[in-house]
Design a protein around this motif. Structure first.
Motif, PDB file in Angstrom:
ATOM      1  N   ALA A  73       0.838  -1.200   0.000  1.00  0.00           N
ATOM      2  CA  ALA A  73       0.000   0.000   0.000  1.00  0.00           C
ATOM      3  C   ALA A  73       0.874   1.253   0.000  1.00  0.00           C
ATOM      4  CB  ALA A  73      -0.921  -0.005   1.211  1.00  0.00           C
ATOM      5  N   THR A  75       2.784   2.443   2.381  1.00  0.00           N
ATOM      6  CA  THR A  75       2.734   3.221   3.635  1.00  0.00           C
ATOM      7  C   THR A  75       4.044   3.161   4.431  1.00  0.00           C
ATOM      8  OG1 THR A  75       1.862   1.408   5.002  1.00  0.00           O
ATOM      9  CG2 THR A  75       0.238   2.760   3.834  1.00  0.00           C
ATOM     10  N   SER A  76       5.090   2.639   3.830  1.00  0.00           N
ATOM     11  CA  SER A  76       6.363   2.532   4.552  1.00  0.00           C
ATOM     12  C   SER A  76       6.894   3.909   4.932  1.00  0.00           C
ATOM     13  CB  SER A  76       7.405   1.838   3.676  1.00  0.00           C
ATOM     14  OG  SER A  76       7.133   0.472   3.587  1.00  0.00           O
ATOM     15  N   PRO A  81       9.554   0.752  -0.419  1.00  0.00           N
ATOM     16  CA  PRO A  81       9.090   0.293  -1.739  1.00  0.00           C
ATOM     17  C   PRO A  81       9.415   1.267  -2.885  1.00  0.00           C
ATOM     18  CG  PRO A  81       7.254   1.304  -0.586  1.00  0.00           C
ATOM     19  CD  PRO A  81       8.489   1.542   0.260  1.00  0.00           C
ATOM     20  N   LEU A  92       0.573  -5.409  -5.501  1.00  0.00           N
ATOM     21  CA  LEU A  92      -0.155  -6.634  -5.122  1.00  0.00           C
ATOM     22  C   LEU A  92      -1.611  -6.366  -4.737  1.00  0.00           C
ATOM     23  CD1 LEU A  92       1.504  -9.365  -5.024  1.00  0.00           C
ATOM     24  CD2 LEU A  92       3.013  -7.422  -4.666  1.00  0.00           C
ATOM     25  N   ASP A 133      -0.833  -4.262  14.185  1.00  0.00           N
ATOM     26  CA  ASP A 133      -1.616  -3.119  13.703  1.00  0.00           C
ATOM     27  C   ASP A 133      -0.698  -1.919  13.497  1.00  0.00           C
ATOM     28  OD1 ASP A 133      -3.255  -0.972  13.317  1.00  0.00           O
ATOM     29  OD2 ASP A 133      -4.635  -1.449  14.955  1.00  0.00           O
ATOM     30  N   ALA A 138      -2.205  -0.851   5.768  1.00  0.00           N
ATOM     31  CA  ALA A 138      -1.166  -1.666   5.124  1.00  0.00           C
ATOM     32  C   ALA A 138      -1.736  -2.989   4.634  1.00  0.00           C
ATOM     33  CB  ALA A 138      -0.055  -1.930   6.137  1.00  0.00           C
ATOM     34  N   GLY A 142       2.882  -6.387   2.712  1.00  0.00           N
ATOM     35  CA  GLY A 142       3.767  -5.313   3.178  1.00  0.00           C
ATOM     36  C   GLY A 142       4.106  -5.467   4.650  1.00  0.00           C
ATOM     37  N   ASN A 146       7.864  -6.085   5.936  1.00  0.00           N
ATOM     38  CA  ASN A 146       8.517  -5.128   6.851  1.00  0.00           C
ATOM     39  C   ASN A 146       8.550  -5.644   8.287  1.00  0.00           C
ATOM     40  OD1 ASN A 146       9.054  -3.206   4.959  1.00  0.00           O
ATOM     41  ND2 ASN A 146       7.511  -1.735   5.612  1.00  0.00           N
ATOM     42  N   ALA A 148       6.003  -5.732  10.303  1.00  0.00           N
ATOM     43  CA  ALA A 148       5.314  -4.663  11.027  1.00  0.00           C
ATOM     44  C   ALA A 148       4.813  -5.173  12.369  1.00  0.00           C
ATOM     45  CB  ALA A 148       4.125  -4.181  10.189  1.00  0.00           C
ATOM     46  N   GLY A 200      11.116  -7.332   0.428  1.00  0.00           N
ATOM     47  CA  GLY A 200      11.010  -7.546  -1.015  1.00  0.00           C
ATOM     48  C   GLY A 200      12.331  -7.768  -1.714  1.00  0.00           C
ATOM     49  N   HIS A 326       0.315  11.027  13.651  1.00  0.00           N
ATOM     50  CA  HIS A 326       1.178  11.267  12.489  1.00  0.00           C
ATOM     51  C   HIS A 326       0.602  12.419  11.650  1.00  0.00           C
ATOM     52  CE1 HIS A 326       3.969  10.034   9.285  1.00  0.00           C
ATOM     53  NE2 HIS A 326       2.964  10.195   8.432  1.00  0.00           N
ATOM     54  N   HIS A 373       5.716   2.677  21.052  1.00  0.00           N
ATOM     55  CA  HIS A 373       5.228   1.443  21.644  1.00  0.00           C
ATOM     56  C   HIS A 373       6.165   1.109  22.808  1.00  0.00           C
ATOM     57  CE1 HIS A 373       3.144   1.691  17.935  1.00  0.00           C
ATOM     58  NE2 HIS A 373       4.209   1.422  17.218  1.00  0.00           N
ATOM     59  N   GLU A 417      10.436  -1.468  13.863  1.00  0.00           N
ATOM     60  CA  GLU A 417       9.294  -1.967  13.086  1.00  0.00           C
ATOM     61  C   GLU A 417       9.183  -1.390  11.678  1.00  0.00           C
ATOM     62  OE1 GLU A 417       5.956  -0.960  15.583  1.00  0.00           O
ATOM     63  OE2 GLU A 417       6.055   1.165  15.077  1.00  0.00           O
TER      64      GLU A 417
HETATM   65  C1  LIG Z   1       0.824   6.927   9.834  1.00  0.00           C
HETATM   66  C2  LIG Z   1       1.651   5.678   9.807  1.00  0.00           C
HETATM   67  C3  LIG Z   1       1.817   4.956  10.978  1.00  0.00           C
HETATM   68  C4  LIG Z   1       2.558   3.778  10.966  1.00  0.00           C
HETATM   69  N1  LIG Z   1       2.671   3.088  12.123  1.00  0.00           N
HETATM   70  C5  LIG Z   1       3.316   1.913  12.125  1.00  0.00           C
HETATM   71  C6  LIG Z   1       3.367   1.114  13.311  1.00  0.00           C
HETATM   72  O1  LIG Z   1       2.840   1.488  14.366  1.00  0.00           O
HETATM   73  N2  LIG Z   1       4.006  -0.065  13.251  1.00  0.00           N
HETATM   74  C7  LIG Z   1       4.585  -0.530  12.105  1.00  0.00           C
HETATM   75  O2  LIG Z   1       5.119  -1.629  12.107  1.00  0.00           O
HETATM   76  N3  LIG Z   1       4.577   0.212  10.972  1.00  0.00           N
HETATM   77  C8  LIG Z   1       3.958   1.405  10.950  1.00  0.00           C
HETATM   78  N4  LIG Z   1       3.911   2.143   9.793  1.00  0.00           N
HETATM   79  C9  LIG Z   1       4.665   1.698   8.614  1.00  0.00           C
HETATM   80  C10 LIG Z   1       3.912   0.854   7.565  1.00  0.00           C
HETATM   81  O3  LIG Z   1       2.520   1.033   7.639  1.00  0.00           O
HETATM   82  C11 LIG Z   1       4.248  -0.619   7.692  1.00  0.00           C
HETATM   83  O4  LIG Z   1       5.617  -0.854   7.499  1.00  0.00           O
HETATM   84  C12 LIG Z   1       3.465  -1.537   6.747  1.00  0.00           C
HETATM   85  O5  LIG Z   1       3.780  -2.871   7.045  1.00  0.00           O
HETATM   86  C13 LIG Z   1       3.745  -1.302   5.269  1.00  0.00           C
HETATM   87  O6  LIG Z   1       2.808  -2.050   4.522  1.00  0.00           O
HETATM   88  P1  LIG Z   1       2.428  -1.670   3.029  1.00  0.00           P
HETATM   89  O7  LIG Z   1       1.381  -2.613   2.573  1.00  0.00           O
HETATM   90  O8  LIG Z   1       2.117  -0.234   2.907  1.00  0.00           O
HETATM   91  O9  LIG Z   1       3.777  -2.022   2.288  1.00  0.00           O
HETATM   92  P2  LIG Z   1       4.688  -1.133   1.337  1.00  0.00           P
HETATM   93  O10 LIG Z   1       5.065   0.115   2.014  1.00  0.00           O
HETATM   94  O11 LIG Z   1       4.039  -1.023   0.002  1.00  0.00           O
HETATM   95  O12 LIG Z   1       5.943  -2.098   1.186  1.00  0.00           O
HETATM   96  C14 LIG Z   1       6.732  -2.417   2.304  1.00  0.00           C
HETATM   97  C15 LIG Z   1       7.971  -3.180   1.887  1.00  0.00           C
HETATM   98  O13 LIG Z   1       7.613  -4.517   1.568  1.00  0.00           O
HETATM   99  C16 LIG Z   1       7.838  -4.837   0.215  1.00  0.00           C
HETATM  100  N5  LIG Z   1       6.653  -5.597  -0.160  1.00  0.00           N
HETATM  101  C17 LIG Z   1       5.359  -5.168  -0.218  1.00  0.00           C
HETATM  102  N6  LIG Z   1       4.562  -6.197  -0.530  1.00  0.00           N
HETATM  103  C18 LIG Z   1       5.353  -7.283  -0.683  1.00  0.00           C
HETATM  104  C19 LIG Z   1       5.119  -8.652  -1.006  1.00  0.00           C
HETATM  105  N7  LIG Z   1       3.893  -9.086  -1.250  1.00  0.00           N
HETATM  106  N8  LIG Z   1       6.186  -9.479  -1.083  1.00  0.00           N
HETATM  107  C20 LIG Z   1       7.434  -9.056  -0.825  1.00  0.00           C
HETATM  108  N9  LIG Z   1       7.718  -7.781  -0.517  1.00  0.00           N
HETATM  109  C21 LIG Z   1       6.685  -6.906  -0.438  1.00  0.00           C
HETATM  110  C22 LIG Z   1       8.025  -3.516  -0.500  1.00  0.00           C
HETATM  111  O14 LIG Z   1       8.882  -3.619  -1.606  1.00  0.00           O
HETATM  112  C23 LIG Z   1       8.648  -2.690   0.614  1.00  0.00           C
HETATM  113  O15 LIG Z   1      10.019  -2.952   0.702  1.00  0.00           O
HETATM  114  C24 LIG Z   1       3.168   3.322   9.761  1.00  0.00           C
HETATM  115  C25 LIG Z   1       2.998   4.058   8.591  1.00  0.00           C
HETATM  116  C26 LIG Z   1       2.265   5.232   8.603  1.00  0.00           C
HETATM  117  C27 LIG Z   1       2.096   5.999   7.324  1.00  0.00           C
END
Ligand SMILES: Cc1cc2nc3c(=O)[nH]c(=O)nc-3n(C[C@H](O)[C@H](O)[C@H](O)COP(=O)(O)OP(=O)(O)OC[C@H]3O[C@@H](n4cnc5c(N)ncnc54)[C@H](O)[C@@H]3O)c2cc1C
Length: 458
Positions: A73, A75-76, A81, A92, A133, A138, A142, A146, A148, A200, A326, A373, A417
Motif C-alpha cells: 500500500a 505506507t512505509s 518500496p 499486489l 496493527d 497496510a 507489506g 517489513n 510490522a 522484497g 502522524h 510502543h 518496526e
Molecule cells: C501513519 C503511519 C503509521 C505507521 N505506524 C506503524 C506502526 O505502528 N508499526 C509498524 O510496524 N509500521 C507502521 N507504519 C509503517 C507501515 O505502515 C508498515 O511498514 C506496513 O507494514 C507497510 O505495509 P504496506 O502494505 O504499505 O507495504 P509497502 O510500504 O508497500 O511495502 C513495504 C515493503 O515490503 C515490500 N513488499 C510489499 N509487498 C510485498 C510482497 N507481497 N512481497 C514481498 N515484498 C513486499 C516492498 O517492496 C517494501 O520494501 C506506519 C505508517 C504510517 C504511514
C-alpha cells in the motif's frame, strides 16, 4: 535502463492491458512511500491477480535483468518500496482475496494484497483477529515484508511471530511454499522468518497463512500522566518487569499530547507525558486486579493523573487519536517532512533512550514528538524539516544518527518496526557486523542478478 518495448508488450500479455500501466499518474503514485525519501519513477506498474502472473512477470524480468519492486500500500516510512532503479513495480493490491478462514485452527490463508483492516472486519464475525496493527492501511504482504508490529506487539508479537506458511516467488520465478500449518515445528531452517522482514529483496510473497487470536471478551484501559517522560518510561519498564501482560503500553511525550489536545475535540489531557495502558482478558475481576497493581506502580513513580474505567467508545476515540498523531504532526508543520526515529532497546533501557532522545533534540532547539510502543521498548520521535535544505536537515540527520548509535550501545536496534529501506542503510554495518556479510551472501544466493527491490537494505 528503461524497460525495452518487447518487455512492455510481454508484460501486457501476462497480466492483461487493464492491469498494466505506463501512465504518468500511476507511475507517480508508485514513486514514493510515506517517507521523506526522494521519489523515483518506475517504468511500468503491473497489478497481477495470482501467483502464476507474479511468477511470469518476475521470470521475464529475471531473463532481461530488469529491476522488480513489490508494492503493498506504499505506507512505509523508510523508502522501502521506492523503485530507486526504475523497472517494474508489482502492485499486489488486486491480490486481495481471503482464501480460507480455518476458525478451529485459528488460522487464515490470504493473498498478499489483503488490507489487514479488511481482514479483521471479516474475522470479527468468527470472534477472531490478526493482532499486528501498524495504524496505516497496510497490506498483509507489506506487513510481512517489513515485519510490522504496532501497539499490540507487546502481548501478541510482531507479524513474523504469526506466520504459519507462505507462498513466495523467487527471483528466477520459482515458487516455494515454506512453513507448516502445525502450531510448532523443528523441521529444517525457518524460511518463513527469513522472508519476514526481507522488504522484497529476497522474493515476492503472494500468499500467507496467518495465526489468529480470539477477540478478548473483556478489556480495561487507563490513561496516566506523569511530570516527566523519564518517570513515564520508568513506570512502563517496571510494569513489564513486574510480569503483568498488558496488550498495549503507549507513551506520548508532552509535545505529542499537546497536538492531541489541539486537533481532537474529545480530549483535554494535562500537557505532560502520558501513558495509554490496555489489558485484554476473559474476566473483569482479573483485569481489575492487574490494573490495581499498575495504579500502585504509577503512583509510586509520581503519576500526576490516573484515569481508568474508560468505556468502549472513549477507548476507540483514544486509539483513533493515537493513530492520527502522524497526521496531526504533519498538519502542525505544513510543507515540512518528518524524519522518523524507530529505535528499540531492551525494556530496562527505555527511560535512557527516551531521556537521551529528548535531550538530543532539545539541545539543538528542535521540536521532537516523542511517542511509541513503549511496552516493547520501541520509540519514535518525528522531527519536521525540509529535506532540500541541506543545513537544517543535516541537523535532524545528526540527531537521528546519535539516537541510533545510543540505541545500539544499549544493545538495541536502529529499527523496531519500520524496516531498513533506504533510511537505515547507514546503520547496518554497526548493528550487524559480521552477520551483514552473511545477509549479503543470502541475498546473492537468492537473487544473483540483484533484480529484487535493488538499492535497499545493503
Ligand atoms: C501513519 C503511519 C503509521 C505507521 N505506524 C506503524 C506502526 O505502528 N508499526 C509498524 O510496524 N509500521 C507502521 N507504519 C509503517 C507501515 O505502515 C508498515 O511498514 C506496513 O507494514 C507497510 O505495509 P504496506 O502494505 O504499505 O507495504 P509497502 O510500504 O508497500 O511495502 C513495504 C515493503 O515490503 C515490500 N513488499 C510489499 N509487498 C510485498 C510482497 N507481497 N512481497 C514481498 N515484498 C513486499 C516492498 O517492496 C517494501 O520494501 C506506519 C505508517 C504510517 C504511514
Amino acid at each position: 535502463m528503461p524497460c525495452p518495448p518487447d518487455v512492455i508488450s510481454r508484460l501486457k500479455e501476462i497480466v492483461g492491458v487493464d492491469k498494466f500501466s505506463t501512465g504518468a499518474s500511476n507511475l507517480s503514485l508508485h514513486s514514493k512511500d510515506e517517507s521523506f525519501h526522494h521519489a523515483h519513477l518506475p517504468d511500468v506498474v503491473v497489478w497481477p491477480e495470482n501467483t502464476e502472473e507474479v511468477r511470469d512477470v518476475v521470470r521475464l524480468c529475471y531473463e532481461k535483468g530488469i529491476p522488480v519492486t513489490p508494492w503493498g500500500a506504499g505506507t512505509s516510512l523508510e523508502g522501502n518500496p521506492i523503485p530507486v532503479k526504475g523497472g517494474v513495480v508489482i502492485d499486489l493490491q488486486k491480490m486481495d482475496r481471503i482464501l480460507h478462514i480455518r476458525e478451529n485452527d485459528l488460522q487464515t490463508e490470504v493473498q498478499a494484497g489483503v488490507v489487514f483492516k479488511d481482514l479483521n472486519k471479516k474475522l470479527a464475525r468468527y470472534g477472531l483477529f490478526f493482532p499486528p496493527d501498524p495504524g496505516a492501511s497496510a497490506t498483509i504482504g507489506g506487513m510481512v515484508a517489513n515485519n510490522a508490529s504496532g501497539i499490540r506487539a507487546i502481548k501478541y508479537g510482531a507479524t513474523k511471530d504469526l506466520i504459519q506458511k507462505m507462498t513466495v516467488v523467487l527471483a528466477d520465478g520459482e515458487i516455494i511454499h515454506p512453513g507448516t500449518l502445525a502450531f510448532k515445528s523443528s523441521s529444517g531452517l525457518d524460511l518463513c522468518r527469513l522472508f519476514a522482514g526481507s522488504e522484497g529483496i529476497l522474493g515476492i510473497i503472494t500468499e500467507v497463512t496467518l495465526r489468529l487470536v480470539g477477540i478478548p471478551p473483556e478489556f480495561l484501559s487507563a490513561v496516566v500522566s506523569f511530570s516527566t517522560a523519564e518517570a513515564a518510561s520508568l513506570t512502563v519498564s517496571q510494569i513489564i518487569r513486574s510480569g503483568l501482560s498488558p496488550a498495549a503500553l503507549e507513551l506520548m511525550g508532552t509535545n505529542a499530547v499537546r497536538l492531541i489536545n489541539k486537533y481532537t475535540e474529545d480530549f483535554d489531557f494535562p500537557e505532560s507525558p502520558l501513558v495509554f495502558i490496555e489489558f485484554h482478558g476473559t474476566n473483569k475481576a482479573g483485569l481489575s486486579a492487574d490494573l490495581a497493581l499498575v495504579r500502585e506502580l504509577c503512583e509510586d513513580n509520581g503519576a500526576t493523573h490516573f484515569e481508568a474505567g474508560i468505556g468502549r467508545q472513549a477507548r476507540g476515540k483514544l486509539w483513533e487519536a493515537r493513530y492520527n498523531l502522524h497526521d496531526f504532526i504533519l498538519r502542525e508543520h505544513p510543507g515540512l517532512e518528518p524524519i522518523a526515529i524507530d529505535a528499540a532497546v531492551p525494556i530496562s533501557k527505555l527511560p535512557d533512550i527516551v531521556a537521551y532522545s529528548e535531550k538530543a533534540s532539545a539541545k539543538r532547539g528542535i521540536v521532537g514528538y516523542v511517542f511509541g510502543h513503549a511496552g516493547s521498548g520501541n520509540i519514535h520521535m518525528p522531527m519536521m524539516g525540509n529535506p532540500s535544505d541541506e543545513k537544517s536537515w543535516g541537523v535532524l540527520e545528526e540527531i537521528n544518527r546519535e539516537i541510533v548509535a545510543f540505541a545500539l550501545s544499549l544493545g538495541g536496534t536502529a529499527t523496531g518496526e519500520h524496516g531498513v529501506g533506504i533510511g537505515k542503510i547507514p546503520f547496518m554495518e554497526s548493528e550487524h557486523g559480521e552477520s551483514l556479510v552473511l545477509m549479503r551472501k543470502i541475498k546473492k544466493l537468492l537473487d544473483p542478478k540483484g533484480i529484487l527491490n535493488p538499492g535497499k537494505m545493503f
